[in-house]
Design an enzyme around this catalytic site. Structure first.
Site, mmCIF file in Angstrom:
data_model
loop_
_atom_site.group_PDB
_atom_site.id
_atom_site.type_symbol
_atom_site.label_atom_id
_atom_site.label_comp_id
_atom_site.label_asym_id
_atom_site.label_seq_id
_atom_site.Cartn_x
_atom_site.Cartn_y
_atom_site.Cartn_z
ATOM 1 N N PRO A 1 -6.230 -6.723 1.288
ATOM 2 C CA PRO A 1 -5.607 -7.813 2.063
ATOM 3 C C PRO A 1 -6.320 -8.133 3.377
ATOM 4 O O PRO A 1 -6.075 -9.185 3.962
ATOM 5 C CB PRO A 1 -4.195 -7.291 2.323
ATOM 6 C CG PRO A 1 -4.230 -5.826 2.110
ATOM 7 C CD PRO A 1 -5.323 -5.579 1.099
ATOM 8 N N ASP B 1 0.580 0.515 13.553
ATOM 9 C CA ASP B 1 1.006 1.797 14.151
ATOM 10 C C ASP B 1 1.422 1.627 15.615
ATOM 11 O O ASP B 1 2.024 2.517 16.199
ATOM 12 C CB ASP B 1 -0.120 2.828 14.036
ATOM 13 C CG ASP B 1 -1.439 2.319 14.590
ATOM 14 O OD1 ASP B 1 -2.398 2.146 13.793
ATOM 15 O OD2 ASP B 1 -1.509 2.024 15.801
ATOM 16 N N ASP C 1 0.821 -12.313 7.073
ATOM 17 C CA ASP C 1 -0.639 -12.252 6.980
ATOM 18 C C ASP C 1 -1.272 -12.768 8.269
ATOM 19 O O ASP C 1 -0.937 -13.859 8.754
ATOM 20 C CB ASP C 1 -1.110 -13.085 5.790
ATOM 21 C CG ASP C 1 -2.628 -13.152 5.743
ATOM 22 O OD1 ASP C 1 -3.253 -12.110 5.534
ATOM 23 O OD2 ASP C 1 -3.165 -14.263 5.988
ATOM 24 N N GLY C 2 -2.197 -11.965 8.812
ATOM 25 C CA GLY C 2 -2.815 -12.323 10.094
ATOM 26 C C GLY C 2 -3.599 -13.622 10.026
ATOM 27 O O GLY C 2 -3.597 -14.413 10.975
ATOM 28 N N ASP D 1 -6.969 -5.133 14.912
ATOM 29 C CA ASP D 1 -7.014 -3.714 14.524
ATOM 30 C C ASP D 1 -6.702 -3.663 13.031
ATOM 31 O O ASP D 1 -5.557 -3.488 12.627
ATOM 32 C CB ASP D 1 -5.983 -2.916 15.331
ATOM 33 C CG ASP D 1 -5.987 -1.433 14.957
ATOM 34 O OD1 ASP D 1 -4.961 -0.758 15.182
ATOM 35 O OD2 ASP D 1 -7.011 -0.972 14.412
ATOM 36 N N GLU E 1 1.580 -8.262 11.837
ATOM 37 C CA GLU E 1 1.255 -7.165 10.920
ATOM 38 C C GLU E 1 1.761 -7.532 9.529
ATOM 39 O O GLU E 1 2.900 -7.978 9.364
ATOM 40 C CB GLU E 1 1.899 -5.866 11.403
ATOM 41 C CG GLU E 1 2.047 -4.756 10.417
ATOM 42 C CD GLU E 1 0.758 -4.252 9.791
ATOM 43 O OE1 GLU E 1 0.711 -4.178 8.554
ATOM 44 O OE2 GLU E 1 -0.172 -3.934 10.548
ATOM 45 N N HIS F 1 -8.195 3.447 20.514
ATOM 46 C CA HIS F 1 -7.336 2.366 21.036
ATOM 47 C C HIS F 1 -7.789 1.883 22.415
ATOM 48 O O HIS F 1 -7.829 0.680 22.678
ATOM 49 C CB HIS F 1 -5.877 2.829 21.054
ATOM 50 C CG HIS F 1 -5.306 2.973 19.676
ATOM 51 N ND1 HIS F 1 -4.840 4.175 19.175
ATOM 52 C CD2 HIS F 1 -5.161 2.071 18.676
ATOM 53 C CE1 HIS F 1 -4.422 3.989 17.925
ATOM 54 N NE2 HIS F 1 -4.601 2.731 17.597
ATOM 55 N N GLN G 1 0.826 -1.212 0.000
ATOM 56 C CA GLN G 1 0.000 0.000 0.000
ATOM 57 C C GLN G 1 0.857 1.258 0.000
ATOM 58 O O GLN G 1 2.067 1.185 0.234
ATOM 59 C CB GLN G 1 -0.890 -0.005 1.259
ATOM 60 C CG GLN G 1 -0.124 -0.256 2.546
ATOM 61 C CD GLN G 1 -0.933 -1.047 3.584
ATOM 62 O OE1 GLN G 1 -2.165 -1.084 3.577
ATOM 63 N NE2 GLN G 1 -0.236 -1.750 4.471
HETATM 64 N N1 SAM Z 1 -7.384 1.563 13.315
HETATM 65 C C1 SAM Z 1 -7.292 1.496 11.890
HETATM 66 C C2 SAM Z 1 -8.667 1.262 11.326
HETATM 67 O O1 SAM Z 1 -9.574 0.966 12.130
HETATM 68 O O2 SAM Z 1 -8.856 1.453 10.135
HETATM 69 C C3 SAM Z 1 -6.351 0.367 11.476
HETATM 70 C C4 SAM Z 1 -5.029 0.690 11.839
HETATM 71 S S1 SAM Z 1 -3.766 -0.462 11.503
HETATM 72 C C5 SAM Z 1 -2.627 0.620 10.799
HETATM 73 C C6 SAM Z 1 -4.288 -1.503 10.201
HETATM 74 C C7 SAM Z 1 -3.198 -2.453 9.775
HETATM 75 O O3 SAM Z 1 -3.742 -3.678 9.265
HETATM 76 C C8 SAM Z 1 -2.306 -1.902 8.641
HETATM 77 O O4 SAM Z 1 -1.018 -1.661 9.146
HETATM 78 C C9 SAM Z 1 -2.313 -3.016 7.570
HETATM 79 O O5 SAM Z 1 -1.060 -3.201 6.955
HETATM 80 C C10 SAM Z 1 -2.729 -4.219 8.415
HETATM 81 N N2 SAM Z 1 -3.276 -5.344 7.641
HETATM 82 C C11 SAM Z 1 -4.092 -5.286 6.543
HETATM 83 N N3 SAM Z 1 -4.347 -6.549 6.105
HETATM 84 C C12 SAM Z 1 -3.690 -7.398 6.946
HETATM 85 C C13 SAM Z 1 -3.558 -8.823 7.026
HETATM 86 N N4 SAM Z 1 -4.150 -9.618 6.114
HETATM 87 N N5 SAM Z 1 -2.817 -9.350 8.025
HETATM 88 C C14 SAM Z 1 -2.195 -8.540 8.942
HETATM 89 N N6 SAM Z 1 -2.267 -7.180 8.918
HETATM 90 C C15 SAM Z 1 -3.005 -6.625 7.932
#
Ligand code: SAM
Length: 306
Positions: A163, A85, A137-138, A156, A105, A61, A30
C-alpha cells in the site's frame, strides 16, 4: 526464544531474539505484532518487518523530524503521512510553533494497537488538542488537499511495496509540493539505506530531485533497522543542511518544549556530513526516477525471503 530475521536485501540482514510475541492481530491491511526483545525492548512489526522499537527509536524519529521543523522559518501547519505508531507526531508536537498537526494513517489498527501496547512511543501525542488523526490512504488525502495547505510534510512510510508503493513516485512528490505553503515548505521522508539498498536510495534521491530544487540528506545508524539509514529533506528554498550548531541550539531553545535525546546541535551537524556510501549509491545502474507507470522499485525483494 524466537529469532526475528530482518532481510536488508536478498543477500544480507540481521537478527534479534524475541522472548515472546505479546499480541498479534490481522488488520484489513497487514499483520500487526508486538514482541518483547532482549536487545530493543518492545518491538512493533508489520507483516514481520520491524517498524519501531523502544530502544534507540529517537535516532530515527528525531533525525526525520527535527531538521525540517528547525529549518522552516515558522512551521505552524504540519502533515504526517503514515507514522501510525505516533513517534513522528510526538516529535512534531514538541514544537511550540505548531498550531495544527494532521496525521493520515492507512490502518486504524496500527494506531489503536500502538496506543494500547506501545504508549511510550507516542507519549500522549494522539491526545494533544493540536493533533488531527485521519484514517485513510495518504496519497488520496494529499490529492484532495487544497494548494499551499501545509508548512511541513513528513512521511513515515513502510518500505516501498504494497500500500505504500505509490507514495514514492514523481507524481506523488509533485502533489506534496503543490500542498506545501511557499518555496520554503519542507518535505521530509526516509531515503532507505545507501549501504543495504543503494538502488532504492538512488531511486528516492533521483525522484525527489525531479520535483524539488533543494534536496538534502542526513544519515545515521538506526539500531532497530540494523544498518545506516538516510533521511531526505526536500524544498524549493529551505536548506536543512545549512544550520550551524549554534543555530540549532538557539532554535531548539526557542521552539522546543524539551531538548532532544539524540539530535542535539553537534549531532545535527554530524548527520548532515557527506556520506561516501551515498555518493557511490547515486551511480547505481538500477537507480532511476520512480513514476506512477512503474512504481515497483528495481531492487524490490520479499523481506520474508520467499
Ligand atoms: N518508521 C517505519 C519505517 O521506516 O519503516 C514506518 C513506521 S509507520 C508504522 C508506517 C506506517 O505507514 C504503517 O502504520 C502503515 O500502516 C502506514 N502506511 C502504509 N501505506 C500507507 C498509505 N498508503 N497511506 C497511509 N499510511 C500508510
Amino acid at each position: 526464544m524466537k529469532k526475528i530475521i530482518e532481510r536488508l536485501n536478498p543477500h544480507c540482514g540481521f537478527y534479534y531474539d524475541i522472548t515472546k510475541v505479546l499480541v498479534r492481530v490481522r488488520s484489513a491491511w497487514q499483520t500487526i505484532e508486538l514482541a518483547e526483545s532482549l536487545e530493543f525492548g518492545k518491538v512493533l512489526l508489520l507483516d514481520g518487518i520491524t517498524q519501531v522499537a523502544l530502544k534507540g527509536e529517537e535516532r530515527y524519529h528525531e533525525s526525520l523530524v527535527i531538521p525540517a521543523m528547525l529549518s522552516h522559518p515558522d512551521p505552524q501547519r504540519v502533515l504526517v503521512i503514515g507514522g501510525g505508531d505516533g513517534g513522528v507526531l510526538r516529535e512534531v508536537l514538541t514544537f511550540g510553533t505548531v498550531r495544527n498537526a494532521v496525521m493520515v494513517e492507512l490502518d486504524e489498527t496500527v494506531i489503536s494497537f500502538s496506543k494500547q501496547y506501545m504508549p511510550e512511543i507516542s507519549a500522549g501525542a494522539f491526545d494533544d488538542p493540536r493533533a488531527e488523526i485521519v484514517v485513510g490512504d495518504g496519497r488520496a488525502y494529499v490529492e484532495q488537499c487544497p494548494d499551499t495547505s501545509f508548512d511541513v510534510v513528513i512521511m513515515d512510510m513502510t518500505d516501498p511495496f504494497g500500500p505504500s508503493e505509490k507514495l514514492y513516485t514523481r507524481e506523488f512528490f509533485a502533489q506534496v509540493k503543490r500542498i506545501l505553503r511557499g518555496a520554503e515548505g519542507v518535505f521530509a521522508m526516509h531515503g532507505e539505506s545507501p549501504i543495504a539498498r543503494p538502488a532504492a536510495y538512488a531511486c528516492i534521491e533521483k525522484t525527489l530531485r525531479k520535483v524539488f530544487s533543494c534536496v538534502k540528506s542526513a544519515f545515521t545508524y538506526v539500531p532497530m533497522y540494523g544498518t545506516l539509514w538516510s533521511f531526505k529533506f526536500a524544498s524549493g528554498t529551505t536548506d536543512c543542511a545549512s544550520l550551524s550548531a549554534k543555530d540549532v541550539g538557539s532554535l531548539l531553545n526557542a521552539r522546543c518544549e524539551r531538548m532532544p535525546k539524540y539530535c542535539m546541535p553537534q549531532t545535527y551537524k554530524a548527520i548532515f556530513a557527506p556520506e561516501p556510501a551515498a555518493i557511490e549509491a547515486l551511480f547505481h545502474p538500477k537507480g532511476r526516477v520512480i513514476e506512477d507507470r512503474r512504481t515497483r522499485f528495481p531492487d524490490a525483494f520479499d523481506p520474508q525471503g520467499a
